[in-house]
Design a protein around this motif. Structure first.
Motif: not given
Length: 306
Positions: A24-28, A40-41, A43-48
């Protein structure tokens, strides 16, 4: 296993990989850097936790916001649905006045909207009508109560809608959400008459010009706004009506504009809105999955404030 079975397994495996929470990726937002657009991208698992909550609030805003300039997709769907209804009401009033579908043989006399409204009010103010059709129910009561022998396309109009139309109280059609890019994407499919109408020859070569080029020239469209010919596209008359569309009172829109909006354009716009809404819904599901996996509590979003 046969070829079909192998292909099915491959498809299921690919779907499983795509649905992996680690993918799962969040794209800015896209930003221009040195003449190129970059995005910018993360990964949701790496998000704070703060980032996940920020992403969640943004998704909810994109669905539920009631901001006038940038409404959420759900609110925009309601706006467009209301626009379809009001286009239909204005067309009904024009039908009453014999200004809509005049090419159909009609023995009805012209019926000015102010006179029609007065007759409707006189009827509804009769004691028996007041009992059968209470005024506080006008927004729920269809025009069957006061009109007969009208086209089926108007069957869902209510008494209150009818009155608003006759009083020119439908308000302004807000065109701001229908971008030129959306209209261009709908494409064009020419009628036989339009093919002849758009025949122009090059002054130097004498050859017939491409019809799309003729349209580009007539409407001064830029190169990046070139429509395509599509079997599902608008007729040229409909396309032209949309290019000339402005934010105006419903009573000021042309009949061609009202019909194109009601019959095609607004329905297709709703399809696009629903597609965008589904994308934000998917992002919300992904964020919730990641938050649950990481033991992160998502903050409650107050939709009324969005």
């Amino acid at each position: 296993m046969g070829v079909i079975g192998d292909k099915l397994n491959q498809a299921l495996e690919a779907k499983s990989v795509n649905n992996n929470i680690n993918n799962y990726v969040w794209k800015g937002p896209k930003k221009e850097v040195n003449g190129k657009f970059e995005q910018e991208e993360i990964k949701l698992m790496d998000a704070t936790p703060e980032q996940l909550n920020q992403f969640y609030r943004h998704c909810m805003s994109m669905l539920y916001s009631k901001d006038k300039k940038n409404p959420g997709r759900y609110h925009l769907l309601n706006i467009v649905d209301e626009q379809k209804k009001k286009c239909n009401i204005e067309l009904f009033v024009r039908w009453i006045e014999n200004k809509y579908k005049r090419n159909i043989p009609n023995t009805r006399p012209d019926y000015p909207r102010f006179l029609f409204l007065q007759d409707v009010r006189d009827f509804l103010n009769k004691p028996e009508a007041l009992e059968a059709y209470p005024k506080d129910k006008y927004s729920e009561t269809c025009i069957d109560a006061v009109v007969s022998n009208y086209p089926e396309e108007f069957s869902k109009i209510t008494i209150s809608g009818l009155m608003d139309g006759c009083l020119d109280s439908l308000g302004v059609f807000d065109k701001s959400h229908l971008s030129l890019n959306f209209i261009i994407k709908l494409g064009i499919w020419f009628t036989n008459a339009e093919k002849k109408e758009l025949e122009e020859r090059d002054e130097k070569t004498g050859k017939l010009k491409d019809r799309i080029d003729v349209i580009m020239e007539r409407h001064r469209l830029k190169a990046n706004a070139r429509p395509r010919t599509l079997q599902t596209g608008l007729s040229y008359a409909e396309f032209r009506a949309m290019l000339n569309l402005k934010s105006k009172k419903y009573s000021e829109l042309t009949t061609d504009q009202l019909v194109a909006l009601r019959n095609k354009v607004l329905f297709r716009f709703q399809n696009e809105i629903e597609y965008h809404a589904s994308q934000w819904e998917d992002r919300i599901k992904q964020i919730k999955e990641v938050a649950a996996a990481k033991g992160i509590s998502l903050e409650k979003v107050n939709i009324a404030d969005e």
